[in-house]
Design a protein around this motif. Structure first.
Motif, mmCIF file in Angstrom:
data_model
loop_
_atom_site.group_PDB
_atom_site.id
_atom_site.type_symbol
_atom_site.label_atom_id
_atom_site.label_comp_id
_atom_site.label_asym_id
_atom_site.label_seq_id
_atom_site.Cartn_x
_atom_site.Cartn_y
_atom_site.Cartn_z
ATOM 1 N N THR A 107 0.847 -1.191 0.000
ATOM 2 C CA THR A 107 0.000 0.000 0.000
ATOM 3 C C THR A 107 0.880 1.237 0.000
ATOM 4 O O THR A 107 1.825 1.327 0.800
ATOM 5 C CB THR A 107 -0.905 0.042 1.263
ATOM 6 N N GLN A 108 0.590 2.183 -0.875
ATOM 7 C CA GLN A 108 1.259 3.489 -0.809
ATOM 8 C C GLN A 108 0.576 4.301 0.289
ATOM 9 O O GLN A 108 -0.638 4.466 0.284
ATOM 10 C CB GLN A 108 1.167 4.207 -2.152
ATOM 11 N N VAL A 109 1.348 4.795 1.242
ATOM 12 C CA VAL A 109 0.772 5.405 2.437
ATOM 13 C C VAL A 109 0.180 6.776 2.152
ATOM 14 O O VAL A 109 -0.905 7.111 2.628
ATOM 15 C CB VAL A 109 1.836 5.489 3.554
ATOM 16 N N CYS A 110 0.876 7.597 1.397
ATOM 17 C CA CYS A 110 0.353 8.937 1.100
ATOM 18 C C CYS A 110 1.016 9.488 -0.149
ATOM 19 O O CYS A 110 2.109 9.062 -0.524
ATOM 20 C CB CYS A 110 0.574 9.883 2.277
ATOM 21 N N ARG A 111 0.347 10.441 -0.770
ATOM 22 C CA ARG A 111 0.893 11.103 -1.951
ATOM 23 C C ARG A 111 1.218 12.559 -1.689
ATOM 24 O O ARG A 111 1.899 13.211 -2.481
ATOM 25 C CB ARG A 111 -0.082 10.989 -3.127
ATOM 26 N N GLN A 112 0.747 13.082 -0.547
ATOM 27 C CA GLN A 112 1.016 14.472 -0.165
ATOM 28 C C GLN A 112 1.384 14.522 1.306
ATOM 29 O O GLN A 112 0.975 13.664 2.091
ATOM 30 C CB GLN A 112 -0.217 15.353 -0.410
ATOM 31 N N ASP A 113 2.145 15.576 1.678
ATOM 32 C CA ASP A 113 2.435 15.747 3.099
ATOM 33 C C ASP A 113 1.306 16.538 3.764
ATOM 34 O O ASP A 113 0.277 16.839 3.132
ATOM 35 C CB ASP A 113 3.806 16.420 3.309
ATOM 36 N N SER A 114 1.475 16.877 5.029
ATOM 37 C CA SER A 114 0.407 17.512 5.808
ATOM 38 C C SER A 114 0.021 18.889 5.309
ATOM 39 O O SER A 114 -1.061 19.387 5.624
ATOM 40 C CB SER A 114 0.830 17.616 7.279
#
Length: 315
Positions: A107-114
């Motif tokens: 699974t890719q966890v995220c594509r953008q930071d906060s």
């Protein structure tokens, strides 16, 4: 910088586990003693096709657990850590932070930071004892953006993935941030973040204010010699000495918990040392290297520092 004649050179016996892999980085154990590593350099048909590997250290058999792919783009897995459930959290130069289960599901966890910025490609990671995952990111924006690296231009960053899953960028403007380690207080609070900047041979420290927030960036240590390469993977032993894989030198540099100049140098039977990791509750160190894309082991004078996944309680 000339060699420091006062640095003690030690020459332990290294034993080769496997060689001839398609890449060798990111050694890690889970809490049950299973061993994993990654092969970041693999290409197929001109495209990235890195691998996550499971290695049976007794039989020396290697199995491909996963080949990370997101929307048709292959991955470049470069570093990994394991959580208490046995999941692998992997720093990938094309996909940022990814999670791989022990049955190979990715699974890719995220594509953008906060703050909504595109994630950068990541290289190494470490859990602190409170469960935050700290990650170096020396690549440019993740796929499908073109693959770029901050070896010359200082656009590398450092992230912290909080226990909530939010990913915070804590610093940027670094030339190829690589290995990463956490120094804790005696009662288990994360105190200091150490980040290797490969081309400058510098080790930077940050005071950890709270999860996802650091200050007081300072030069903590500097590798010895005029060798090719620079600092790669890092790991603390139980006495808070930091072992640093010095890529291109043929040595692992050993720093005291105060940093500065290395106190000892561990001579390796290869030049391009990439990463290292202690076997839990032991003095055995597993080392990956790029000359032969191999995995080795040797005995150090101290046990390794306990990892988050080994803790019997949550801090």
């Amino acid at each position: 910088m000339a060699e420091n004649p006062e640095v003690v050179v030690v020459e332990p016996q290294f034993s080769k586990i496997v060689d001839g892999l398609l890449g060798a980085e990111g050694p890690v154990f889970d809490k049950n003693g299973n061993f994993f590593m990654v092969a970041p350099e693999v290409e197929k048909d001109g495209k990235f096709a890195g691998q996550v590997l499971k290695v049976d250290l007794k039989t020396k058999q290697v199995a491909v657990l996963c080949e990370p792919v997101v929307e048709g783009e292959g991955g470049v897995p470069a570093g990994c850590q394991c959580d208490k459930e046995g999941n692998l959290w992997i720093a990938d130069m094309r996909h940022g932070i990814i999670k791989v289960t022990q049955d190979g599901q990715m699974t890719q966890v995220c594509r953008q930071d906060s703050e909504g910025r595109p994630m950068q490609g990541c290289n190494d990671c470490i859990f602190d004892y409170q469960g935050a995952l700290w990650v170096t990111a020396p690549a440019g924006e993740i796929a499908p953006a073109p693959y770029t690296r901050s070896m010359e231009e200082a656009f590398g960053s450092v992230y912290c993935m909080l226990t909530s899953g939010q990913v915070v960028r804590v610093d940027t403007g670094i030339r190829f941030p690589n290995g990463i380690a956490i120094l804790h207080t005696d009662d288990g609070r994360p105190k200091k973040l150490i980040v290797a900047e490969t081309p400058t041979k510098l080790l930077w420290s940050y005071d950890i204010v709270e999860p996802g927030k650091v200050n007081n960036k300072t030069i903590w240590g500097r590798l010895s010699g005029d060798h090719e390469g620079g600092a790669d993977g890092l790991d603390f032993d139980a006495d808070n000495n930091l072992l640093v894989a010095h890529w291109g030198s043929g040595f692992i540099e050993v720093f005291s918990c105060e940093g500065g100049q290395p106190q000892k140098r561990i001579k390796c039977p290869f030049k391009r040392t990439s990463n290292l990791h202690f076997k839990p509750s032991s003095k055995t160190v597993y080392v990956t290297e790029h000359d032969n894309h191999a995995l080795w082991e040797f005995q150090w004078e101290n046990q390794g520092k306990i990892q988050k996944c080994e803790l019997l309680f949550d801090n």
